[in-house]
Design a protein around this motif. Structure first.
Motif, mmCIF file in Angstrom:
data_model
loop_
_atom_site.group_PDB
_atom_site.id
_atom_site.type_symbol
_atom_site.label_atom_id
_atom_site.label_comp_id
_atom_site.label_asym_id
_atom_site.label_seq_id
_atom_site.Cartn_x
_atom_site.Cartn_y
_atom_site.Cartn_z
ATOM 1 N N TRP A 50 0.852 -1.187 0.000
ATOM 2 C CA TRP A 50 0.000 0.000 0.000
ATOM 3 C C TRP A 50 0.888 1.237 0.000
ATOM 4 O O TRP A 50 2.063 1.183 0.356
ATOM 5 C CB TRP A 50 -0.975 0.001 1.172
ATOM 6 C CG TRP A 50 -0.359 0.105 2.545
ATOM 7 C CD1 TRP A 50 0.001 -0.918 3.370
ATOM 8 C CD2 TRP A 50 -0.069 1.312 3.253
ATOM 9 N NE1 TRP A 50 0.506 -0.433 4.533
ATOM 10 C CE2 TRP A 50 0.472 0.937 4.504
ATOM 11 C CE3 TRP A 50 -0.210 2.667 2.959
ATOM 12 C CZ2 TRP A 50 0.885 1.872 5.457
ATOM 13 C CZ3 TRP A 50 0.193 3.598 3.903
ATOM 14 C CH2 TRP A 50 0.728 3.207 5.138
ATOM 15 N N GLU A 52 0.475 5.893 0.101
ATOM 16 C CA GLU A 52 -0.407 7.053 0.251
ATOM 17 C C GLU A 52 -0.409 7.840 -1.046
ATOM 18 O O GLU A 52 0.638 8.029 -1.665
ATOM 19 C CB GLU A 52 0.078 7.927 1.405
ATOM 20 C CG GLU A 52 -0.052 7.244 2.752
ATOM 21 C CD GLU A 52 0.558 8.069 3.883
ATOM 22 O OE1 GLU A 52 0.250 9.268 3.970
ATOM 23 O OE2 GLU A 52 1.341 7.497 4.653
ATOM 24 N N TYR A 53 -1.600 8.266 -1.459
ATOM 25 C CA TYR A 53 -1.723 9.105 -2.653
ATOM 26 C C TYR A 53 -2.782 10.150 -2.365
ATOM 27 O O TYR A 53 -3.948 9.809 -2.163
ATOM 28 C CB TYR A 53 -2.090 8.268 -3.877
ATOM 29 C CG TYR A 53 -2.311 9.096 -5.117
ATOM 30 C CD1 TYR A 53 -1.230 9.684 -5.763
ATOM 31 C CD2 TYR A 53 -3.580 9.314 -5.624
ATOM 32 C CE1 TYR A 53 -1.409 10.461 -6.896
ATOM 33 C CE2 TYR A 53 -3.780 10.088 -6.750
ATOM 34 C CZ TYR A 53 -2.692 10.664 -7.381
ATOM 35 O OH TYR A 53 -2.877 11.443 -8.497
ATOM 36 N N ASN A 56 -5.742 9.454 -0.024
ATOM 37 C CA ASN A 56 -6.137 8.053 -0.074
ATOM 38 C C ASN A 56 -5.026 7.124 0.385
ATOM 39 O O ASN A 56 -3.855 7.483 0.352
ATOM 40 C CB ASN A 56 -6.490 7.642 -1.512
ATOM 41 C CG ASN A 56 -7.694 8.356 -2.054
ATOM 42 O OD1 ASN A 56 -8.529 8.834 -1.305
ATOM 43 N ND2 ASN A 56 -7.787 8.428 -3.362
ATOM 44 N N CYS A 58 -3.776 3.545 -1.048
ATOM 45 C CA CYS A 58 -3.957 2.751 -2.255
ATOM 46 C C CYS A 58 -3.233 1.417 -2.127
ATOM 47 O O CYS A 58 -2.161 1.341 -1.522
ATOM 48 C CB CYS A 58 -3.425 3.499 -3.466
ATOM 49 S SG CYS A 58 -4.254 5.088 -3.763
ATOM 50 N N ARG A 66 -3.060 -2.464 -11.191
ATOM 51 C CA ARG A 66 -4.220 -1.622 -10.918
ATOM 52 C C ARG A 66 -4.275 -1.280 -9.437
ATOM 53 O O ARG A 66 -4.213 -2.159 -8.589
ATOM 54 C CB ARG A 66 -5.502 -2.354 -11.331
ATOM 55 C CG ARG A 66 -6.726 -1.495 -11.120
ATOM 56 C CD ARG A 66 -7.934 -2.016 -11.866
ATOM 57 N NE ARG A 66 -9.068 -1.163 -11.552
ATOM 58 C CZ ARG A 66 -9.959 -1.440 -10.619
ATOM 59 N NH1 ARG A 66 -9.868 -2.554 -9.930
ATOM 60 N NH2 ARG A 66 -10.965 -0.616 -10.378
ATOM 61 N N SER A 67 -4.389 -0.013 -9.144
ATOM 62 C CA SER A 67 -4.479 0.433 -7.756
ATOM 63 C C SER A 67 -5.937 0.479 -7.309
ATOM 64 O O SER A 67 -6.819 0.845 -8.088
ATOM 65 C CB SER A 67 -3.891 1.837 -7.602
ATOM 66 O OG SER A 67 -2.517 1.805 -7.833
ATOM 67 N N HIS A 68 -6.156 0.110 -6.062
ATOM 68 C CA HIS A 68 -7.457 0.259 -5.418
ATOM 69 C C HIS A 68 -7.258 1.278 -4.311
ATOM 70 O O HIS A 68 -6.497 1.024 -3.375
ATOM 71 C CB HIS A 68 -7.927 -1.075 -4.838
ATOM 72 C CG HIS A 68 -7.994 -2.170 -5.857
ATOM 73 N ND1 HIS A 68 -9.113 -2.393 -6.624
ATOM 74 C CD2 HIS A 68 -7.075 -3.073 -6.256
ATOM 75 C CE1 HIS A 68 -8.883 -3.410 -7.441
ATOM 76 N NE2 HIS A 68 -7.656 -3.833 -7.243
ATOM 77 N N CYS A 69 -7.904 2.418 -4.429
ATOM 78 C CA CYS A 69 -7.670 3.511 -3.480
ATOM 79 C C CYS A 69 -8.898 3.756 -2.612
ATOM 80 O O CYS A 69 -10.035 3.636 -3.077
ATOM 81 C CB CYS A 69 -7.297 4.789 -4.217
ATOM 82 S SG CYS A 69 -5.731 4.635 -5.135
ATOM 83 N N TRP A 70 -8.628 4.088 -1.348
ATOM 84 C CA TRP A 70 -9.676 4.237 -0.347
ATOM 85 C C TRP A 70 -9.422 5.458 0.525
ATOM 86 O O TRP A 70 -8.276 5.744 0.874
ATOM 87 C CB TRP A 70 -9.699 3.008 0.566
ATOM 88 C CG TRP A 70 -9.829 1.706 -0.142
ATOM 89 C CD1 TRP A 70 -8.821 0.981 -0.728
ATOM 90 C CD2 TRP A 70 -11.032 0.970 -0.358
ATOM 91 N NE1 TRP A 70 -9.338 -0.159 -1.294
ATOM 92 C CE2 TRP A 70 -10.682 -0.198 -1.076
ATOM 93 C CE3 TRP A 70 -12.368 1.180 0.002
ATOM 94 C CZ2 TRP A 70 -11.631 -1.155 -1.447
ATOM 95 C CZ3 TRP A 70 -13.293 0.224 -0.375
ATOM 96 C CH2 TRP A 70 -12.927 -0.923 -1.092
ATOM 97 N N SER A 83 -14.388 3.517 -0.937
ATOM 98 C CA SER A 83 -13.688 3.357 -2.211
ATOM 99 C C SER A 83 -13.683 4.670 -2.987
ATOM 100 O O SER A 83 -14.729 5.297 -3.167
ATOM 101 C CB SER A 83 -14.359 2.274 -3.048
ATOM 102 O OG SER A 83 -13.822 2.272 -4.356
ATOM 103 N N ASP A 85 -13.151 4.786 -6.067
ATOM 104 C CA ASP A 85 -13.708 4.484 -7.389
ATOM 105 C C ASP A 85 -15.219 4.280 -7.339
ATOM 106 O O ASP A 85 -15.975 4.930 -8.043
ATOM 107 C CB ASP A 85 -13.073 3.215 -7.966
ATOM 108 C CG ASP A 85 -11.569 3.349 -8.127
ATOM 109 O OD1 ASP A 85 -11.107 4.441 -8.473
ATOM 110 O OD2 ASP A 85 -10.868 2.348 -7.886
#
Length: 108
Positions: A50, A52-53, A56, A58, A66-70, A83, A85
């Motif tokens: 993971w 930080e972005y 989020n 990620c 593929r990133s999953h960001c939360w 999410s 997304d």
């Protein structure tokens, strides 16, 4: 950062609208082991990292780029994730042990 302090060395169970969704262990070095508890990927350990972005947290798993960001919000029992997304919401609560898929390797 704050999420690192909250998560490292701990395991959380994620629920979505009251349904158990998955279990994730947070290791040093921002590494994670995720196991989905339902659906075709159930029972398979997915290893990831993971980062930080912006605001989020990620996650990237395996060879998928593929990133999953939360967005994450700390709660009394763990944290809630939203999410970036899909706007899906999941509750994360402390889980005793490690993902079942990893138990033979890590002990529980």
């Amino acid at each position: 950062g704050d999420f690192e302090d909250l998560s490292v060395g701990r395991t959380f169970q994620f629920t979505n609208q009251g349904e158990d969704f998955g279990v994730e262990t947070y290791l040093p070095g921002r590494r994670v082991i995720w196991e989905r508890l339902t659906g075709p990927m159930a029972g398979i350990c997915q290893y990831g990292v993971w980062y930080e972005y912006e605001d989020n947290i990620c996650f990237v798993y395996g060879i998928s780029m593929r990133s999953h960001c939360w967005f994450t919000f700390e709660t009394e029992t763990g944290f809630t994730v939203l999410s970036a997304d899909t706007r899906d919401v999941q509750e994360a609560a402390t889980y005793d042990g490690v993902p079942p898929c990893a138990a033979p390797h890590l002990g529980s």
